[in-house]
Design a protein around this motif. Structure first.
Motif, PDB file in Angstrom:
ATOM      1  N   LEU A 134      -2.255  -5.675 -16.360  1.00  0.00           N
ATOM      2  CA  LEU A 134      -3.023  -6.266 -17.460  1.00  0.00           C
ATOM      3  C   LEU A 134      -3.426  -5.196 -18.475  1.00  0.00           C
ATOM      4  O   LEU A 134      -3.352  -5.413 -19.689  1.00  0.00           O
ATOM      5  N   GLN A 135      -3.852  -4.043 -17.981  1.00  0.00           N
ATOM      6  CA  GLN A 135      -4.234  -2.963 -18.893  1.00  0.00           C
ATOM      7  C   GLN A 135      -3.039  -2.472 -19.692  1.00  0.00           C
ATOM      8  O   GLN A 135      -3.133  -2.228 -20.904  1.00  0.00           O
ATOM      9  N   THR A 136      -1.887  -2.355 -19.047  1.00  0.00           N
ATOM     10  CA  THR A 136      -0.680  -1.866 -19.712  1.00  0.00           C
ATOM     11  C   THR A 136      -0.235  -2.813 -20.826  1.00  0.00           C
ATOM     12  O   THR A 136       0.063  -2.388 -21.944  1.00  0.00           O
ATOM     13  N   VAL A 137      -0.177  -4.100 -20.503  1.00  0.00           N
ATOM     14  CA  VAL A 137       0.270  -5.067 -21.511  1.00  0.00           C
ATOM     15  C   VAL A 137      -0.733  -5.117 -22.674  1.00  0.00           C
ATOM     16  O   VAL A 137      -0.341  -5.245 -23.838  1.00  0.00           O
ATOM     17  N   SER A 138      -2.029  -5.003 -22.382  1.00  0.00           N
ATOM     18  CA  SER A 138      -3.041  -4.976 -23.444  1.00  0.00           C
ATOM     19  C   SER A 138      -2.818  -3.789 -24.375  1.00  0.00           C
ATOM     20  O   SER A 138      -2.898  -3.910 -25.606  1.00  0.00           O
ATOM     21  N   ILE A 139      -2.517  -2.621 -23.786  1.00  0.00           N
ATOM     22  CA  ILE A 139      -2.274  -1.423 -24.595  1.00  0.00           C
ATOM     23  C   ILE A 139      -1.047  -1.606 -25.463  1.00  0.00           C
ATOM     24  O   ILE A 139      -1.026  -1.225 -26.647  1.00  0.00           O
ATOM     25  N   LEU A 140      -0.003  -2.194 -24.906  1.00  0.00           N
ATOM     26  CA  LEU A 140       1.224  -2.437 -25.676  1.00  0.00           C
ATOM     27  C   LEU A 140       0.935  -3.343 -26.873  1.00  0.00           C
ATOM     28  O   LEU A 140       1.361  -3.069 -27.999  1.00  0.00           O
ATOM     29  N   ILE A 141       0.215  -4.423 -26.620  1.00  0.00           N
ATOM     30  CA  ILE A 141      -0.079  -5.376 -27.699  1.00  0.00           C
ATOM     31  C   ILE A 141      -0.885  -4.704 -28.803  1.00  0.00           C
ATOM     32  O   ILE A 141      -0.618  -4.891 -29.994  1.00  0.00           O
ATOM     33  N   GLN A 142      -1.868  -3.917 -28.420  1.00  0.00           N
ATOM     34  CA  GLN A 142      -2.751  -3.302 -29.410  1.00  0.00           C
ATOM     35  C   GLN A 142      -2.053  -2.221 -30.233  1.00  0.00           C
ATOM     36  O   GLN A 142      -2.381  -2.026 -31.404  1.00  0.00           O
ATOM     37  N   GLU A 164       0.813  -1.214   0.000  1.00  0.00           N
ATOM     38  CA  GLU A 164       0.000   0.000   0.000  1.00  0.00           C
ATOM     39  C   GLU A 164       0.848   1.266   0.000  1.00  0.00           C
ATOM     40  O   GLU A 164       0.401   2.323  -0.445  1.00  0.00           O
ATOM     41  N   VAL A 165       2.101   1.159   0.487  1.00  0.00           N
ATOM     42  CA  VAL A 165       2.959   2.343   0.581  1.00  0.00           C
ATOM     43  C   VAL A 165       3.450   2.791  -0.797  1.00  0.00           C
ATOM     44  O   VAL A 165       3.410   3.978  -1.132  1.00  0.00           O
ATOM     45  N   ASN A 166       3.924   1.845  -1.605  1.00  0.00           N
ATOM     46  CA  ASN A 166       4.540   2.223  -2.885  1.00  0.00           C
ATOM     47  C   ASN A 166       3.712   1.839  -4.113  1.00  0.00           C
ATOM     48  O   ASN A 166       4.181   1.960  -5.238  1.00  0.00           O
ATOM     49  N   LYS A 167       2.496   1.370  -3.906  1.00  0.00           N
ATOM     50  CA  LYS A 167       1.702   0.895  -5.053  1.00  0.00           C
ATOM     51  C   LYS A 167       1.411   2.006  -6.058  1.00  0.00           C
ATOM     52  O   LYS A 167       1.403   1.778  -7.266  1.00  0.00           O
ATOM     53  N   ASP A 168       1.195   3.249  -5.567  1.00  0.00           N
ATOM     54  CA  ASP A 168       0.887   4.337  -6.490  1.00  0.00           C
ATOM     55  C   ASP A 168       2.067   4.626  -7.409  1.00  0.00           C
ATOM     56  O   ASP A 168       1.884   4.887  -8.609  1.00  0.00           O
ATOM     57  N   PHE A 169       3.268   4.589  -6.848  1.00  0.00           N
ATOM     58  CA  PHE A 169       4.456   4.804  -7.692  1.00  0.00           C
ATOM     59  C   PHE A 169       4.592   3.693  -8.734  1.00  0.00           C
ATOM     60  O   PHE A 169       4.843   3.962  -9.912  1.00  0.00           O
ATOM     61  N   VAL A 170       4.419   2.446  -8.313  1.00  0.00           N
ATOM     62  CA  VAL A 170       4.568   1.321  -9.231  1.00  0.00           C
ATOM     63  C   VAL A 170       3.531   1.398 -10.359  1.00  0.00           C
ATOM     64  O   VAL A 170       3.843   1.207 -11.535  1.00  0.00           O
ATOM     65  N   ILE A 171       2.286   1.715  -9.999  1.00  0.00           N
ATOM     66  CA  ILE A 171       1.215   1.811 -11.001  1.00  0.00           C
ATOM     67  C   ILE A 171       1.527   2.909 -12.007  1.00  0.00           C
ATOM     68  O   ILE A 171       1.409   2.710 -13.230  1.00  0.00           O
ATOM     69  N   GLU A 172       1.961   4.090 -11.521  1.00  0.00           N
ATOM     70  CA  GLU A 172       2.274   5.192 -12.419  1.00  0.00           C
ATOM     71  C   GLU A 172       3.487   4.880 -13.285  1.00  0.00           C
ATOM     72  O   GLU A 172       3.539   5.250 -14.467  1.00  0.00           O
ATOM     73  N   ALA A 173       4.470   4.168 -12.722  1.00  0.00           N
ATOM     74  CA  ALA A 173       5.663   3.801 -13.492  1.00  0.00           C
ATOM     75  C   ALA A 173       5.298   2.844 -14.627  1.00  0.00           C
ATOM     76  O   ALA A 173       5.756   3.002 -15.769  1.00  0.00           O
ATOM     77  N   ILE A 174       4.467   1.844 -14.327  1.00  0.00           N
ATOM     78  CA  ILE A 174       4.045   0.879 -15.355  1.00  0.00           C
ATOM     79  C   ILE A 174       3.268   1.592 -16.468  1.00  0.00           C
ATOM     80  O   ILE A 174       3.495   1.366 -17.657  1.00  0.00           O
ATOM     81  N   ARG A 175       2.356   2.493 -16.063  1.00  0.00           N
ATOM     82  CA  ARG A 175       1.565   3.220 -17.059  1.00  0.00           C
ATOM     83  C   ARG A 175       2.442   4.111 -17.934  1.00  0.00           C
ATOM     84  O   ARG A 175       2.294   4.148 -19.165  1.00  0.00           O
ATOM     85  N   SER A 176       3.388   4.829 -17.318  1.00  0.00           N
ATOM     86  CA  SER A 176       4.250   5.741 -18.072  1.00  0.00           C
ATOM     87  C   SER A 176       5.170   4.984 -19.015  1.00  0.00           C
ATOM     88  O   SER A 176       5.436   5.441 -20.133  1.00  0.00           O
TER      89      SER A 176
END
Length: 782
Positions: free
Chosen positions: A94-102, A36-48
């Motif tokens: 899952l959303q990130t990898v889907s976007i990459l594939i598409q 819960e402490v670093n999840k926001d950073f990880v999510i934003e990093a994956i999206r970026s």
């Protein structure tokens, strides 16, 4: 978050993008646990990272692809998933990898994504699908992969041994959700499987048709079987208690069934021979032979009730949608066999599946209907359906095609319409061999003459003098080899015993049976005009330009029917609507002519189900008793009933016949539209209706010459106040009229939609004071 230092106008430069990409991946590598402490950073990093890779792939010549491989981003994504303890990270990944594939356009980048077993790891990862959003993202992820499949990429997602596929996680994991309760997920899985089938990889095709994976095609038909049984229950409930909610449920069930059949058709035409065979066999053995065919029975078999309406609809749908030669011809051959050949299958539950006794429907037979004529011009005599049943013989020996003709001759309006739809659908099935149509007695006259002409030209047919004579129809007194082949297939493959003698091998006799049934139909007085139009369409297809096959008895019956109709019409001249008689007659004649001369029948199969509800109401059965006074001190008792039929709608006040309960005579009718129903605010048993004039204002021509333009005489709206016995009855009447107005408006919107491209909105009529809900028509408006 990657938009750090530097001038804003240069932030999309390759240097800045590369620097931001390296920085993000380096920081992501340092993460050892996700909480819960670093999840926001990880999510934003994956999206970026996904945004950077996508932008770089579309605007660079390969720099970002090299960085993508250098940093092993897919491996890093998999590592993050393993150490994550939050659902949000799984969703973003899952959303990130889907976007990459598409969005990746670089072919090498796509191959890299699919290689190294990263995709298969994500596909087989144990996600917690109790979270609905996570399941939706997962299915979207699988579908995104399937859209990129070709003969090269599909090889990266399978495991092989000795050139044979032994593992295909994408397919196996997807079909786990093929029968999910949510229709959107089922649709996504179906699209995914089709994307796999159309690739055309032989090894993959052998894999999906091998055990245990071929059970998927069995389960598809089993699922359809359940859908059909559920639909039949809805139809049965609607017959007992018609309601708008049940209508909506029937429409939804019909859409689901037709979607399933269209999917079957796509699967069978995907180019995998074994799949087409599996689907055909399963449809016949699990649905058509054990359920639909026996459900057409005239009488119950061992307490088995028949869902005639549903079965007729489903047979039409299968023939119309699943367009394969084998399936169409086997069904046609089955219709030439007696019912007893299928009863043994219907009484059993193969592999635990449902049987025909699950279907329920009550049969109504009009004992006073005309019978088949046994005598033909050829001098032969055959046992016909009506005589066969009424003489107390074993009805199970009746051929199924004769059962359909029996319903045309003696069934109620719904059974007539359903049987005609089946015959019309067979006639329009291009996959059906002409010899099968000939055996059923529905080969169009023009096709008969075309074939005769061709055979005459090559020296195999009758002489030119016989070509268009009646005798030429008996040229083939035995059914051809095509029917023999399918009868043999019925016996050897499907266990349906049907001897050659049972078929009564005479297309000539069968054709006259069809003509007899249609002529008898046109002489009936208890069948709706629209159903008769369907029979007229079928007759016109059979006899497009010659009456040579009509017998004197046919013409005599039709002439008598014409005289009865003419006499009834003349009686209306002295009735209450003589001024509208010519207008109605002309309009109906135009509709009839259009219906009969159309290239295809007007009615779609689903209308069979809806018609069954209309025909189940006799007289003022569902009408609500009420009182109304049109003159002071002269109160009258009526039955109140709102009716909508297409774009027309009426509020009807009827009186029950004293000697015949549930039957009544309509005394007063007013337009349904614009009635603005509302319950009186002080008297909860009173219902107020505004009665709109039923004709448009007429131009006053005498004054038009003086004023230079036509003026109109405004017609004043009327008012009805209906009194009901209690508050509940009043509310019921209000609900009924609102429901019928909704049906009427929806039909108008449906007809306008192709012209105006409008979206149909649900009708909402509020129970508000008249001052708020009513409107005033300007006196100078039309």
């Amino acid at each position: 978050m990657w938009f750090f230092s530097g001038r804003s106008r240069n932030r999309f430069s390759l240097d800045n993008l590369s620097s931001g990409y390296r920085s993000l991946t380096d920081q992501l590598v340092k993460v050892q646990i996700v909480n819960e402490v670093n999840k926001d950073f990880v999510i934003e990093a994956i999206r970026s990272i996904a945004e950077l890779i996508t932008y770089g792939d579309q605007h660079d010549d390969g720099t970002f692809f090299e960085l993508f491989m250098e940093k092993q981003v897919m491996g890093e994504f998999v590592r993050i998933l393993k150490i994550s303890r939050t659902m949000a990270v799984s969703l973003q990944l899952l959303q990130t990898v889907s976007i990459l594939i598409q969005n990746l356009e670089n072919e090498h980048a796509l191959y890299y994504l699919f290689s190294n077993e990263y995709m298969n790891y994500l596909i087989t990862y144990s996600f917690d699908f109790r979270n609905h959003d996570l399941l939706s993202y997962y299915i979207s992820f699988l579908r995104a992969i399937s859209r990129k499949l070709d003969k090269n990429t599909i090889s990266l997602l399978v495991k092989t041994e000795n050139d044979e596929v032994v593992s295909f996680p994408l397919y196996v994991e997807a079909i786990r959700f093929a029968f999910h309760e949510e229709s959107m997920i089922r649709t996504a899985v179906r699209n995914l499987t089709l994307n796999i089938y159309i690739v055309g990889d032989d090894c993959v095709n052998r894999y999906v048709t091998s055990a245990p994976h071929k059970d998927y095609f069995l389960n598809l038909v089993t699922f359809l079987q359940k859908q059909c049984i559920d639909l039949n229950q809805l139809v049965s409930d609607a017959l007992k208690s018609p309601a708008q909610e049940i209508n909506s449920s029937i429409f939804a069930a019909v859409d689901e069934i037709e979607d399933s059949l269209y999917y079957f058709s796509d699967v069978m035409s995907a180019g995998i021979p074994d799949v087409g065979r599996l689907m055909t066999d399963n449809l016949l053995q699990l649905l058509i032979f054990p359920i639909l065919v026996p459900s057409l029975t005239i009488k119950a078999v061992n307490d088995m009730k028949s869902g005639i309406v549903t079965s007729l609809y489903l047979l039409c749908c299968i023939l119309r949608i699943v367009k394969t030669k084998d399936l169409a011809n086997v069904i046609a051959a089955a219709l030439l066999c007696p019912l007893e050949a299928f009863i043994s299958q219907s009484l059993a539950k193969p592999n635990g599946y449902m049987s025909a006794h699950e279907f329920s429907h009550e049969i109504k037979v009009d004992a006073g209907s005309p019978k088949f004529d046994d005598t033909h011009s050829s001098g032969t005599s055959q046992t016909h359906p009506v005589d066969f049943v009424e003489n107390g013989c074993d009805y199970s020996r009746l051929a199924l095609r004769e059962t359909l003709l029996y319903y045309v001759t003696c069934g109620d309006d719904v059974q007539v319409l359903g049987s005609l739809c089946v015959l019309a659908t067979l006639l329009q099935t291009k996959e059906l061999d002409e010899s099968m149509l000939d055996a059923l007695g529905i080969l169009p006259q023009r096709k008969q003459h075309k074939r005769l002409l061709l055979e005459a030209l090559v020296g195999e047919g009758p002489s030119e003098e016989q070509l268009f004579s009646l005798e030429s129809n008996s040229m083939r007194e035995s059914i051809g080899s095509e029917l023999d082949r399918y009868l043999l297939k019925l016996k050897e493959k499907y266990g349906v015993e049907c001897s050659f003698r049972d078929v009564v091998a005479s297309p000539h006799v069968h054709r006259f049976q069809v003509l007899d049934a249609l002529v008898s139909l046109f002489c009936r007085s208890n069948i709706s005009a629209e159903t008769l139009w369907e029979g007229g369409w079928l007759l016109r297809q059979l006899l497009s330009y010659s009456e040579a096959e009509f017998k004197s008895d046919h013409l005599k019956l039709l002439n008598e029917s014409y005289k009865h109709c003419a006499a009834a019409l003349l009686q209306e001249v002295r009735g209450v609507w003589p001024d509208l008689l010519l207008t109605v007659l002309c309009d109906e004649w135009k509709k009839c002519k259009r219906a009969i001369e159309a290239s295809s029948p007007r009615k779609q199969p689903k209308f069979i189900l809806l018609s069954s509800q209309k025909s189940s109401t006799e007289g003022p059965v569902d009408a609500v008793p009420c009182r109304i006074a049109f003159e002071r001190g002269k109160e009258r008792h009526f039955f109140f009933l709102p009716i909508s039929w297409g774009m027309s709608g009426w509020v009807v006040l009827a009186e029950e016949l004293p000697l015949k309960r549930n039957y009544g005579v309509v005394r007063i009718a007013a337009p349904l539209a614009g009635s603005n129903p509302r319950i009186d605010s002080k008297h909860s048993r009173w219902l107020h209706l505004r009665i709109r004039p039923s004709t448009l204002p007429l131009a006053d021509l005498s004054k038009s010459e003086v004023s230079g333009q036509a003026k109109t005489r405004a017609l004043v709206d009327g008012r009805w106040t209906l009194a009901f016995k209690d508050e509940e009855s009043c509310k019921c009447a209000l609900s009924m009229i609102i429901e019928e107005i909704s049906v009427q408006v929806e039909e108008v919107e449906r007809r306008l939609k192709p012209l105006l491209d409008i979206k149909t909105n649900s009708v909402h009529i509020s129970n508000q004071p008249e001052s708020e809900s009513s409107y005033t028509t300007p006196s100078n408006s039309l």
